[in-house]
Design a protein around this motif. Structure first.
Motif, PDB file in Angstrom:
ATOM      1  N   ASP A 170       0.810  -1.219   0.000  1.00 43.20           N
ATOM      2  CA  ASP A 170       0.000   0.000   0.000  1.00 43.20           C
ATOM      3  C   ASP A 170       0.844   1.270   0.000  1.00 43.20           C
ATOM      4  OD1 ASP A 170       1.010   0.055   2.555  1.00 43.20           O
ATOM      5  OD2 ASP A 170      -0.944   0.217   3.562  1.00 43.20           O
ATOM      6  N   THR A 216      -7.439  -0.779   6.651  1.00 48.13           N
ATOM      7  CA  THR A 216      -6.231  -0.445   5.888  1.00 48.13           C
ATOM      8  C   THR A 216      -5.723  -1.669   5.143  1.00 48.13           C
ATOM      9  OG1 THR A 216      -5.611   1.271   7.485  1.00 48.13           O
ATOM     10  CG2 THR A 216      -3.864   0.407   6.079  1.00 48.13           C
ATOM     11  N   ASN A 224      -8.212  -2.662   2.254  1.00 50.82           N
ATOM     12  CA  ASN A 224      -8.135  -1.769   1.106  1.00 50.82           C
ATOM     13  C   ASN A 224      -6.827  -1.939   0.340  1.00 50.82           C
ATOM     14  OD1 ASN A 224     -10.547   0.013   0.800  1.00 50.82           O
ATOM     15  ND2 ASN A 224     -10.149   0.387   2.971  1.00 50.82           N
ATOM     16  N   ASN A 238      -7.054  -2.754  -3.677  1.00 55.02           N
ATOM     17  CA  ASN A 238      -6.576  -1.750  -4.625  1.00 55.02           C
ATOM     18  C   ASN A 238      -5.200  -2.026  -5.202  1.00 55.02           C
ATOM     19  OD1 ASN A 238      -8.609   0.606  -4.689  1.00 55.02           O
ATOM     20  ND2 ASN A 238      -8.420   0.177  -2.499  1.00 55.02           N
ATOM     21  N   LYS A 249      -4.004   6.041  -2.469  1.00 53.39           N
ATOM     22  CA  LYS A 249      -4.100   4.582  -2.330  1.00 53.39           C
ATOM     23  C   LYS A 249      -5.380   4.005  -2.908  1.00 53.39           C
ATOM     24  CE  LYS A 249      -1.322   4.488   1.917  1.00 53.39           C
ATOM     25  NZ  LYS A 249      -1.266   4.072   3.336  1.00 53.39           N
ATOM     26  N   LYS A 250      -6.354   4.856  -3.275  1.00 51.65           N
ATOM     27  CA  LYS A 250      -7.664   4.314  -3.647  1.00 51.65           C
ATOM     28  C   LYS A 250      -8.206   4.838  -4.972  1.00 51.65           C
ATOM     29  CE  LYS A 250      -8.898   3.884   1.264  1.00 51.65           C
ATOM     30  NZ  LYS A 250      -9.840   4.306   2.328  1.00 51.65           N
ATOM     31  N   TYR A 262     -12.686   5.408  -7.957  1.00 47.16           N
ATOM     32  CA  TYR A 262     -12.264   5.297  -6.553  1.00 47.16           C
ATOM     33  C   TYR A 262     -13.003   4.110  -5.950  1.00 47.16           C
ATOM     34  CZ  TYR A 262     -12.580   6.385  -1.520  1.00 47.16           C
ATOM     35  OH  TYR A 262     -12.568   6.322  -0.150  1.00 47.16           O
ATOM     36  N   GLN A 263     -12.312   3.333  -5.095  1.00 50.29           N
ATOM     37  CA  GLN A 263     -13.015   2.282  -4.367  1.00 50.29           C
ATOM     38  C   GLN A 263     -12.447   2.144  -2.966  1.00 50.29           C
ATOM     39  OE1 GLN A 263     -12.845  -1.761  -5.617  1.00 50.29           O
ATOM     40  NE2 GLN A 263     -10.610  -1.886  -5.615  1.00 50.29           N
ATOM     41  N   SER A 264     -13.318   1.771  -2.040  1.00 52.74           N
ATOM     42  CA  SER A 264     -12.919   1.605  -0.646  1.00 52.74           C
ATOM     43  C   SER A 264     -13.819   0.574   0.012  1.00 52.74           C
ATOM     44  CB  SER A 264     -13.033   2.952   0.091  1.00 52.74           C
ATOM     45  OG  SER A 264     -12.748   2.799   1.467  1.00 52.74           O
ATOM     46  N   ARG A 282     -15.742  -0.751   3.105  1.00 51.78           N
ATOM     47  CA  ARG A 282     -16.346  -0.059   4.245  1.00 51.78           C
ATOM     48  C   ARG A 282     -17.136  -1.058   5.094  1.00 51.78           C
ATOM     49  NH1 ARG A 282     -15.191   4.471   5.921  1.00 51.78           N
ATOM     50  NH2 ARG A 282     -17.330   4.871   6.528  1.00 51.78           N
ATOM     51  N   ILE A 342     -18.338  -2.552  -0.515  1.00 50.36           N
ATOM     52  CA  ILE A 342     -17.305  -1.839  -1.273  1.00 50.36           C
ATOM     53  C   ILE A 342     -17.956  -0.637  -1.938  1.00 50.36           C
ATOM     54  CG2 ILE A 342     -15.566  -1.965  -3.087  1.00 50.36           C
ATOM     55  CD1 ILE A 342     -15.291  -4.905  -2.610  1.00 50.36           C
ATOM     56  N   HIS A 391     -16.861  12.251   1.182  1.00 50.18           N
ATOM     57  CA  HIS A 391     -16.951  10.795   1.043  1.00 50.18           C
ATOM     58  C   HIS A 391     -17.455  10.503  -0.358  1.00 50.18           C
ATOM     59  CE1 HIS A 391     -21.312  11.117   1.346  1.00 50.18           C
ATOM     60  NE2 HIS A 391     -21.132  11.932   2.370  1.00 50.18           N
TER      61      HIS A 391
END
Length: 849
Positions: free
Chosen positions: A86, A160, A163, A167, A179-180, A205-207, A209, A217, A722
């Motif tokens: 990462d 962390t 993700n 990614n 990072k995303k 963008y993706q994260s 959650r 996601i 967000h």
């Protein structure tokens, strides 16, 4: 004698009330989240990963990614392993080849030339060491249906890691920022350029959650810009040239140098700007922050070199073997904050990144403001064609499976509140309403106009006609404006304080009374116009004790008179609010705090400087309501002493001062306080909750005393930055104003909710995420959600519901303006100023620096 022990304030974080919210009409909507359908929450090994080049300098992010990928390709981590990186640490579901050894394993890694032929072969030294394991069951326990697990550091570390796995693959395949966010090539592979040569890239963008009973996601579209570097010498003609001159200075003109006035204008533009220099033989381009532009040309400006003095031009000729082409131009001076030493750089070796002009910013907004159905189509294409989560080897290595379809969920649409103005009832429709007359209006008995424009381009008759229309608009709204304003002219690049003081004094002499309002007309294309607005407000508000309103000159001219009439209506809203009037209020019994006793609503925000202002402390702002209708506010701001500190350091003092103000105006202390806090990420919740809530409790002790009953405190975090979006089936594709989401994409034990309070006719609306961290008043779900929605209807700046509560809107505006108010000398010491906005004060505020 020992110091008294600090009082211990216990803080219990609020949990979601057992009774769910039921207010409003139920609707089904779609959110840009996909669900995780299978995941076993395994244990993950993590490793430190230190990379230095042959000069023992730490590798940058791009080189670090290339080194990691090269080690992965050459099996340095072992066979049948799926490590991810990462940018800081390496994670793997199985042990890497180095095992559990506590000794550091070293490698010499040669990174080949990039596939496109750019760059060069480089060798790096890598040190990798096993640090331990992370058990992902913490996030699994956190998202369970009946979970009581609170958010803590382990939850953040789990996210962390997850993700990093989600990614890592796409970051290695495409251009990435952070990072995303990734930016694949466009379909036609053609770059997008904005005005000014600025390149814009669109991506995704993706994260991962936490959701209700499972992980989700969040996938969204995003955009970034790349700014071209511009030699300072090429932009000088555009800076020192008057906007109405027909011909710019040529390069030959610059060989003769600049006069003092032109240097002052150049100094005003360049001061504080980040630049880099291009004269070094090693091809390095170090960055510096411009302190000022010297008045001496390079062939006369002297400094000490050893035991003798030399000129800048001579130094460059002797040390770099180059004679300056423009020795008569001044030097840019950089003062080091540590020892106050000065470095002189000839202008011709300096470059800066081109700033984004207004037309480029406007075009970027237009290009990125896509309708919800277009946004969701693009996201769906990225999920199935780019991310392909179920085919990602990193996600498969931890046995994570997703459902590629968007989550559909139940939402509720709250009814809009009733408003009143001047005795008339108002029913908002679609997040907007018409306001014919204001509820409460002051009399304007003396006002003046300061024109920061050339008299020949903007003659007095044009100003008088424009002000006549503004006066008529103020009359229509209910303000009694008894006189025409006094008009004065000043230089666009001159001494603003002197010009405004002159306009103030002449208007005072003319009417034998000090003016209440100064209208300031400025050029549209003045560079750094937002800073000028702030300086004008600072001078008028803290030095002259008068309200100011800035207007762009070009708005008063043009073929369409209706446009200026509409602008006058918007200006009237702001002027009435700044002078202490009320535009409209919520109807009787609309505000429900669950008590008949007095209450206050606070808003707070922190402005952090950008990367180019490294070392500059953050500015914090707090504002609070002063009346029962929650329409009049008083604000305070201060500079934090600690660099990039998210906590508001002087919160106790500012809140105590605001409560005293409330007591003076109402002859009573508030029984209940609702505090909305903007700009805090989930990982900072516990820190901010304990630090700032304790500061609030200390302020209560100072004001209420030990024996008095302290106010009930409700502390709410407001998050706007967000990537959660919603789609509904109405004509615009956006959800209706008042839409509440508090299931599926939130966790059951946290008292949080998404509220989309505003309309967005052009693009996709972004709901605001509210987290109730403290609920001493024991607000039910419906009560706090409804109160929050109603507080989005009370901004004096527009006749629209805004995207977040009004006190946060004001606090953000104060902090954004205050960054120009405070003085900073490059050190970390803080400065403090006080402010009141809108103007509801008994005496002129004092500027403390």
């Amino acid at each position: 004698m020992s110091a008294p022990e600090e009082k211990d304030f216990s803080v219990d974080r609020a949990t979601r009330p057992e009774k769910p919210g039921t207010l409003g009409k139920e609707v089904m909507i779609k959110a840009n989240f996909i669900g995780v359908t299978k995941f076993s929450y395994p244990e993950v090994h993590y490793y430190s990963f230190e990379i230095v080049d042959q000069k023992k300098k730490k590798a940058g992010r791009k080189d670090s990614d290339r080194v990691f990928l090269q080690m992965k390709v050459t099996k340095k981590f072992g066979t049948n392993t799926y490590p991810t990186f990462d940018g800081g640490q390496v994670y793997s579901p199985t042990e890497l080849a180095i095992g559990h050894s506590k000794q550091t394993r070293s490698y010499d890694i040669t990174v080949p030339v990039e596939a496109d032929g750019s760059g060069r072969e480089k060798t790096f030294k890598v040190e990798i060491k096993h640090q331990g394991t992370i058990v992902l069951t913490s996030i699994g326990d956190y998202v369970k249906d009946n979970s009581k697990t609170p958010w803590d550091g382990s939850i953040q570390s789990n996210l962390t890691v997850l993700n990093a796995f989600a990614n890592n693959k796409v970051r290695s395949e495409y251009l990435s920022v952070g990072k995303k966010a990734i930016f694949p090539p466009s379909r036609d592979n053609r770059p997008i350029y904005l005005p000014g040569g600025i390149e814009m890239k669109q991506g995704f963008y993706q994260s991962i959650r936490p959701g209700w009973g499972r992980l989700v996601i969040n996938v969204d579209i995003c955009a970034t810009t790349f700014y071209p570097a511009v030699p300072v010498i090429d932009i000088i003609p555009k800076i020192v040239k008057h906007p109405r001159d027909r011909h710019e200075k040529s390069r030959d003109d610059l060989r003769r140098g600049l006069d003092r006035k032109e240097i002052d204008v150049l100094n005003w533009y360049l001061k504080g700007v980040m630049m880099f220099v291009t004269h070094r033989s090693d091809n390095r381009k170090p960055k510096y922050k411009v302190s000022y532009v010297d008045h001496q040309p390079a062939d006369l400006a002297k400094f000490r070199q050893g035991n003798k003095e030399t000129t800048v031009a001579k130094y460059f000729r002797e040390n770099y073997g180059q004679s300056l082409q423009f020795p008569r131009l001044p030097c840019i001076v950089v003062v080091k904050p540590q020892d106050k030493s000065k470095s002189y750089f000839p202008i011709e070796v300096c470059e800066i990144y081109k700033q984004m002009p207004d037309d480029a910013r406007r075009e970027m907004v237009q290009r990125t403001a896509v309708k919800p159905w277009d946004r969701f189509d693009r996201i769906e294409g990225a999920i199935k064609g780019i991310f392909r989560h179920n085919n990602d080897e990193n996600l498969r290595s931890i046995d994570l499976v997703t459902d590629p379809e968007f989550i559909k969920l139940k939402a509720r649409v709250l009814p809009p509140p009733k408003l009143t103005s001047n005795g008339a009832n108002i029913n908002p429709q679609g997040g907007r309403w018409d306001l014919r007359r204001f509820t409460d209006c002051p009399d304007i008995y003396n006002w003046s106009v300061m024109v920061f424009e050339n008299r020949s381009y903007f003659p007095p008759e044009v100003v008088r006609n424009a002000m006549k229309q503004l006066r008529n608009s103020l009359h229509e709204k209910g303000l009694n404006v008894s006189t025409d304003p006094y008009i004065e002219y000043g230089s666009p690049h001159g001494d603003y304080e002197k010009s405004l003081a002159l306009a103030y004094q002449k208007a005072r002499i003319k009417k034998d009374r000090p003016p209440q309002l100064i209208i300031c007309i400025i050029q549209k294309k003045v560079l750094g116009a937002s800073g000028i607005h702030a300086q004008i407000k600072r001078i008028c508000g803290t030095i002259l004790g008068v309200v100011s309103q800035c207007i762009v000159a070009n708005n008063m001219k043009g073929p369409n008179p209706n446009r200026w009439r509409q602008i006058c209506g918007n200006i009237s809203l702001k002027v009435n609010g700044k002078l202490g009037g009320k535009n409209c209020v919520l109807a009787e019994r609309e505000l429900n705090f669950g008590t008949n006793k007095s209450y206050m609503v606070f808003g707070a925000d922190v402005f952090h400087p950008g990367r180019e202002e490294k070392g500059r402390p953050s500015v914090a702002a707090v504002c609070a309501s002063m009346d029962k209708s929650v329409t009049r506010y008083v604000g305070r701001y201060s500079m934090n002493r600690k660099i990039r500190n998210e906590t508001i350091e002087n919160l106790e003092g500012m809140v105590a001062d605001l409560i005293k103000q409330f007591q003076r105006r109402n002859d009573v202390l508030p029984f209940q306080i609702v505090f909305y806090r903007d700009g805090v990420a989930e990982g900072q919740f516990e820190h901010v909750l304990h630090e700032e809530v304790k500061a609030l409790k200390r302020a209560f002790d100072r004001i209420y005393g030990e024996k008095d009953v302290k106010p009930q405190l409700t502390f709410i975090i407001v998050q706007k930055r967000h990537h959660a979006r919603k789609e509904d089936s109405d004509r615009s594709g956006n959800c209706q104003p008042g839409t509440i989401v508090d299931t599926e994409i939130v966790v059951p034990q946290e008292f949080d909710f998404y509220l989309q309070s505003h309309a967005s006719p052009l693009g996709t609306a972004r709901p605001t995420h509210y987290h109730v961290l403290l609920n001493e008043a024991k607000f039910p779900v419906d009560a706090i959600q409804n109160l929050t929605y109603k507080l989005c209807h009370l901004s004096v700046r527009c006749n629209l519901t805004i995207s977040h509560v009004t006190p946060v809107h004001y606090a953000h505006h104060i902090a954004n303006q205050a960054k120009h108010f405070v003085m900073w000398d490059g050190a970390s010491s803080g400065r403090s100023v006080t402010l009141q906005m809108p103007r509801v004060r008994e005496s002129k505020p004092r500027l403390r620096i």
